[in-house]
Design an enzyme around this catalytic site. Structure first.
Site, mmCIF file in Angstrom:
data_model
loop_
_atom_site.group_PDB
_atom_site.id
_atom_site.type_symbol
_atom_site.label_atom_id
_atom_site.label_comp_id
_atom_site.label_asym_id
_atom_site.label_seq_id
_atom_site.Cartn_x
_atom_site.Cartn_y
_atom_site.Cartn_z
ATOM 1 N N CYS A 93 38.745 41.069 45.945
ATOM 2 C CA CYS A 93 38.306 40.299 44.981
ATOM 3 C C CYS A 93 36.974 40.564 44.416
ATOM 4 O O CYS A 93 35.707 41.716 43.527
ATOM 5 C CB CYS A 93 39.007 39.153 44.794
ATOM 6 S SG CYS A 93 39.192 38.665 42.830
ATOM 7 N N HIS A 194 44.383 38.527 47.291
ATOM 8 C CA HIS A 194 43.978 37.080 47.395
ATOM 9 C C HIS A 194 45.817 37.115 48.543
ATOM 10 O O HIS A 194 46.292 37.961 48.644
ATOM 11 C CB HIS A 194 43.904 36.548 46.710
ATOM 12 C CG HIS A 194 42.892 35.908 46.643
ATOM 13 N ND1 HIS A 194 41.503 35.676 47.080
ATOM 14 C CD2 HIS A 194 42.423 36.578 45.363
ATOM 15 C CE1 HIS A 194 40.696 36.490 45.876
ATOM 16 N NE2 HIS A 194 40.859 36.632 44.724
HETATM 17 N N1 GLN Z 1 35.257 36.876 38.408
HETATM 18 C C1 GLN Z 1 36.018 37.741 39.230
HETATM 19 C C2 GLN Z 1 37.384 38.421 38.288
HETATM 20 O O1 GLN Z 1 38.027 36.883 37.676
HETATM 21 C C3 GLN Z 1 36.603 37.979 40.598
HETATM 22 C C4 GLN Z 1 37.799 36.800 40.601
HETATM 23 C C5 GLN Z 1 38.446 36.432 42.247
HETATM 24 O O2 GLN Z 1 37.488 36.230 43.132
HETATM 25 N N2 GLN Z 1 39.318 36.272 42.441
HETATM 26 O O3 GLN Z 1 37.690 39.136 38.152
#
Ligand code: GLN
Length: 242
Positions: A93, A194
């Site tokens: 992510c 995740h």
């Molecule tokens: N800030 C990023 C997004 O919302 C990554 C979010 C995350 O790592 N869960 O796209």
């Protein structure tokens, strides 16, 4: 045999149990009597690109991504050297976004990535939250799915030699429109999943372990582990009705 694991910036990027990925990687080595050791890399730490076999970087919110983006610029050459040498990377992510060319948040300037992946990310208007099932082709595995959980508004687009990790069956993946999920270039893997991802996708964990071992020691046949519980979790997620 011994694998050295670098967990990049665990205090800044570690949401939704991302740390479980390094634990799963470590345990599945130790259970087979393959030595493995985790080193946490924090901002300011030097990285020895010759030492580490597996690099993990997790996800986080924009504020943490800003801090990590600055540090990654300092480590850019080192991490390119590691990736070019065939080290295995798994980026989730927010960490995945920073392995591309840039992440453009809603407000504020573009965050420069380190361009290991030929990909870029722009914040979209929708936040994609929920379970994801991905169709994927893992060599020597009879399981062809990955399961995980996504929460991002960033939309990632791949280019050039960077290819999708898989195809979205449930969920949104890279950008909600082209059905791709994640990215692969050399032994560098990025994904929005995740979960933790690796504990409930043991076939993928073993694939990463095998890549890391083979890079160092040549052809390897990994011994089987009793994965009844892991596969129950995996199959339960795959068979969930939406
Ligand atoms: N800030 C990023 C997004 O919302 C990554 C979010 C995350 O790592 N869960 O796209």
């Amino acid at each position: 045999m011994k694998l050295h694991i670098a967990h990049l910036y665990p205090e800044l990027l570690n949401i939704y149990g991302d740390k479980g990925n390094v634990t799963a990687f470590l345990k599945r080595c130790l259970w087979r009597d393959i030595q493995a050791e985790i080193t946490e890399i924090n901002p300011g730490d030097q990285i020895d690109p010759e030492l580490y076999d597996f690099y993990f970087i997790g996800g986080g919110q924009d504020a943490q991504q800003i801090a990590v983006a600055d540090e990654l610029q300092i480590q850019k050459e080192t991490l390119h050297q590691a990736a070019n040498n065939g080290a295995v990377f798994l980026a989730i992510c927010g960490g995945y976004q920073l392995l591309g060319h840039y992440y453009k948040p809603h407000n504020g300037d573009k965050l420069a990535g380190i361009s290991i992946l030929d990909a870029y990310t722009v914040a979209g208007n929708t936040r994609y939250i929920g379970n994801v099932t991905v169709n994927i082709n893992i060599p020597h595995s009879n399981l062809n799915t990955l399961v995980g959980f996504e929460n991002h508004s960033g939309l990632t687009y791949l280019q050039g030699d960077t290819k999708p990790l898989g195809t979205v069956k449930v969920g949104n993946g890279n950008n909600g429109s082209d059905k791709t999920e994640g990215a692969v270039y050399k032994n560098v893997f990025g994904t929005y999943l995740h979960g933790s991802l690796l504990p409930k996708n043991p076939h993928f964990t073993d694939y990463l372990i095998k890549l890391a071992l083979e890079k160092k020691y040549g052809k390897i046949q990994l011994s089987e582990l009793p994965d009844d519980i892991e596969l129950l979790a995996h199959k339960n997620a795959v068979n969930k009705k939406y």
